[in-house]
Design an enzyme around this catalytic site. Structure first.
Site, PDB file in Angstrom:
ATOM      1  N   ASP A  66       4.430   4.392   2.517  1.00  0.00           N
ATOM      2  CA  ASP A  66       4.670   3.305   1.551  1.00  0.00           C
ATOM      3  C   ASP A  66       3.345   2.853   0.937  1.00  0.00           C
ATOM      4  OD1 ASP A  66       5.912   1.246   0.155  1.00  0.00           O
ATOM      5  OD2 ASP A  66       5.949  -0.115   1.869  1.00  0.00           O
ATOM      6  N   LYS A  68       2.887   2.520  -2.477  1.00  0.00           N
ATOM      7  CA  LYS A  68       3.161   1.817  -3.741  1.00  0.00           C
ATOM      8  C   LYS A  68       2.086   2.134  -4.793  1.00  0.00           C
ATOM      9  CE  LYS A  68       5.450  -2.087  -1.482  1.00  0.00           C
ATOM     10  NZ  LYS A  68       4.972  -1.975  -0.091  1.00  0.00           N
ATOM     11  N   ASP A  71      -0.980   3.629 -11.277  1.00  0.00           N
ATOM     12  CA  ASP A  71      -2.204   3.975 -12.010  1.00  0.00           C
ATOM     13  C   ASP A  71      -1.807   4.667 -13.324  1.00  0.00           C
ATOM     14  OD1 ASP A  71      -4.968   4.610 -12.586  1.00  0.00           O
ATOM     15  OD2 ASP A  71      -5.329   4.413 -10.439  1.00  0.00           O
TER      16      ASP A  71
HETATM   17  O1  C5P Z   1       8.169  -7.515   8.059  1.00  0.00           O
HETATM   18  P1  C5P Z   1       9.214  -7.256   7.012  1.00  0.00           P
HETATM   19  O2  C5P Z   1      10.564  -6.927   7.585  1.00  0.00           O
HETATM   20  O3  C5P Z   1       9.235  -8.289   5.925  1.00  0.00           O
HETATM   21  O4  C5P Z   1       8.683  -5.865   6.382  1.00  0.00           O
HETATM   22  C1  C5P Z   1       8.831  -5.512   5.100  1.00  0.00           C
HETATM   23  C2  C5P Z   1       8.066  -4.232   4.861  1.00  0.00           C
HETATM   24  O5  C5P Z   1       8.544  -3.684   3.665  1.00  0.00           O
HETATM   25  C3  C5P Z   1       6.567  -4.419   4.707  1.00  0.00           C
HETATM   26  O6  C5P Z   1       5.921  -3.271   5.273  1.00  0.00           O
HETATM   27  C4  C5P Z   1       6.357  -4.462   3.209  1.00  0.00           C
HETATM   28  O7  C5P Z   1       5.119  -3.925   2.805  1.00  0.00           O
HETATM   29  C5  C5P Z   1       7.496  -3.572   2.717  1.00  0.00           C
HETATM   30  N1  C5P Z   1       7.989  -3.830   1.362  1.00  0.00           N
HETATM   31  C6  C5P Z   1       8.483  -5.046   0.949  1.00  0.00           C
HETATM   32  N2  C5P Z   1       8.908  -5.225  -0.347  1.00  0.00           N
HETATM   33  C7  C5P Z   1       8.897  -4.224  -1.199  1.00  0.00           C
HETATM   34  C8  C5P Z   1       8.433  -2.977  -0.772  1.00  0.00           C
HETATM   35  C9  C5P Z   1       8.012  -2.804   0.520  1.00  0.00           C
HETATM   36  O8  C5P Z   1       8.535  -5.969   1.755  1.00  0.00           O
HETATM   37  N3  C5P Z   1       9.367  -4.389  -2.423  1.00  0.00           N
END
Ligand code: C5P
Length: 239
Positions: A66, A68, A71
Site C-alpha cells: 500500500d 499510494k 506522480d
Molecule cells: O488502523 P486502521 O484500521 O484505521 O487501518 C487502516 C489502514 O488502511 C492504514 O494502514 C491506512 O494507511 C490504510 N488506508 C486508509 N484509507 C485509505 C487507504 C488506505 O486508511 N483510503
C-alpha cells in the site's frame, strides 16, 4: 469478501508476531492463509523494505503493498515496472494521478501479462466532507464517481473507498473491485482514531465490498487472537 490486515506495527518483529497470530487464528478456524492479504504500508515498507516482503512471501499469504503512488505518468510507469518485479499481489496508486497515468499502467500490466491488482485510491477515509471541500472544492461522492469512471476507462482493477461509496463504484461497473478501510468492530470501545468515514464488517458485507482493511482494531485489541477469530468467522464462515 476478503480480509486485508494492515501491518502498521512499530518494528519488523512486531509485524511478524502479528502475522503469527493471524496464522494461529486461521489454523483454529481452518481457513487458508492464501485467502488473507497482508497489507504493508508506508511505515513498514520505509523501515523494513524488501526484507519484510521476502520474509512474508515465505509464509504463503497474499501480499498487498500500500504505497499510494502519485506522480507524473512517466515516473509512475517506471515505479510500477519496479513494483512488478517484487512478486506482490496488490498495489495502490492515487486515482487523482489521472487517466493518462492509469491507462499507461493498465497497458503495461497487460503487456507483461501481470496478475498484480492495482487499486486506485479515490478519497482517503480520513477525510470528512468539510476537510475534503477545503482542499478540493468538491463533494466526496461526486469526486469518487468521477475517479471511478476514469479508473474503469483506464482498465485498472478497482478503487479504495469508504463503504458508503462502494455502490457508486459498482453502479459504474460491477467488475470494478473495491478495497474498504475505515472498518470498526461493533464490540470495540476504541475511538475511530483518524478515520472519519467508518463502517462495521456487517456494513461492508451488505455493501458487497471485495476487500476490507483492518489495522488498529486488530493489533490494538486486548485479546488479539480472539478478535482475529471473530473477524475471520464473520468474513469467511457466516453466510
Ligand atoms: O488502523 P486502521 O484500521 O484505521 O487501518 C487502516 C489502514 O488502511 C492504514 O494502514 C491506512 O494507511 C490504510 N488506508 C486508509 N484509507 C485509505 C487507504 C488506505 O486508511 N483510503
Amino acid at each position: 469478501m476478503k480480509l486485508c490486515v494492515a501491518l502498521d506495527m512499530p518494528s519488523k518483529e512486531d509485524n511478524i508476531i502479528l502475522v503469527d497470530d493471524i496464522t494461529t487464528a486461521c489454523k483454529n478456524l481452518n481457513i487458508s492463509t492464501k485467502d488473507i492479504w497482508l497489507k504493508i504500508g508506508l511505515r513498514s515498507y520505509i523501515r523494513d523494505g524488501r526484507e519484510l516482503l521476502y520474509a512474508l512471501q515465505d509464509k504463503s499469504y497474499r501480499i498487498f503493498l500500500d504505497l499510494k503512488l502519485y506522480d507524473i505518468p512517466n515516473t509512475m510507469l517506471d515505479s510500477i515496472v519496479e513494483c512488478e518485479k517484487l512478486d506482490i499481489d496488490m498495489l495502490t496508486i492515487h486515482a487523482s494521478c489521472g487517466f493518462k497515468a492509469m491507462q499507461a499502467i493498465a497497458n503495461l500490466l497487460q503487456e507483461k501479462e501481470s496478475n498484480m491488482l492495482i487499486m486506485a485510491v479515490s478519497v482517503l477515509t480520513s477525510f470528512d466532507s468539510n476537510g475534503f471541500r477545503e482542499v478540493y472544492s468538491i463533494e466526496i461522492k461526486e469526486c469518487v464517481k468521477n475517479l471511478a469512471i476514469l479508473t474503469h476507462k483506464s482498465g485498472l482493477s478497482g478503487l479504495v473507498c469508504a463503504i458508503d461509496e462502494v455502490s457508486i463504484i459498482k453502479n459504474i461497473s460491477p467488475s470494478l473491485l473495491t478495497v474498504t478501510p475505515g472498518i470498526r468492530l461493533e464490540s470495540t470501545t476504541n475511538p475511530s482514531d483518524d478515520q472519519q468515514r467508518v463502517a462495521t464488517l456487517q456494513d461492508a458485507k451488505m455493501a458487497c465490498s471485495d476487500f476490507v482493511v483492518i489495522g488498529r482494531p486488530i493489533y490494538r485489541a486486548n485479546n488479539r487472537i480472539y478478535t482475529l477469530e471473530s473477524i475471520l468467522q464473520k468474513i469467511y464462515k457466516d453466510q
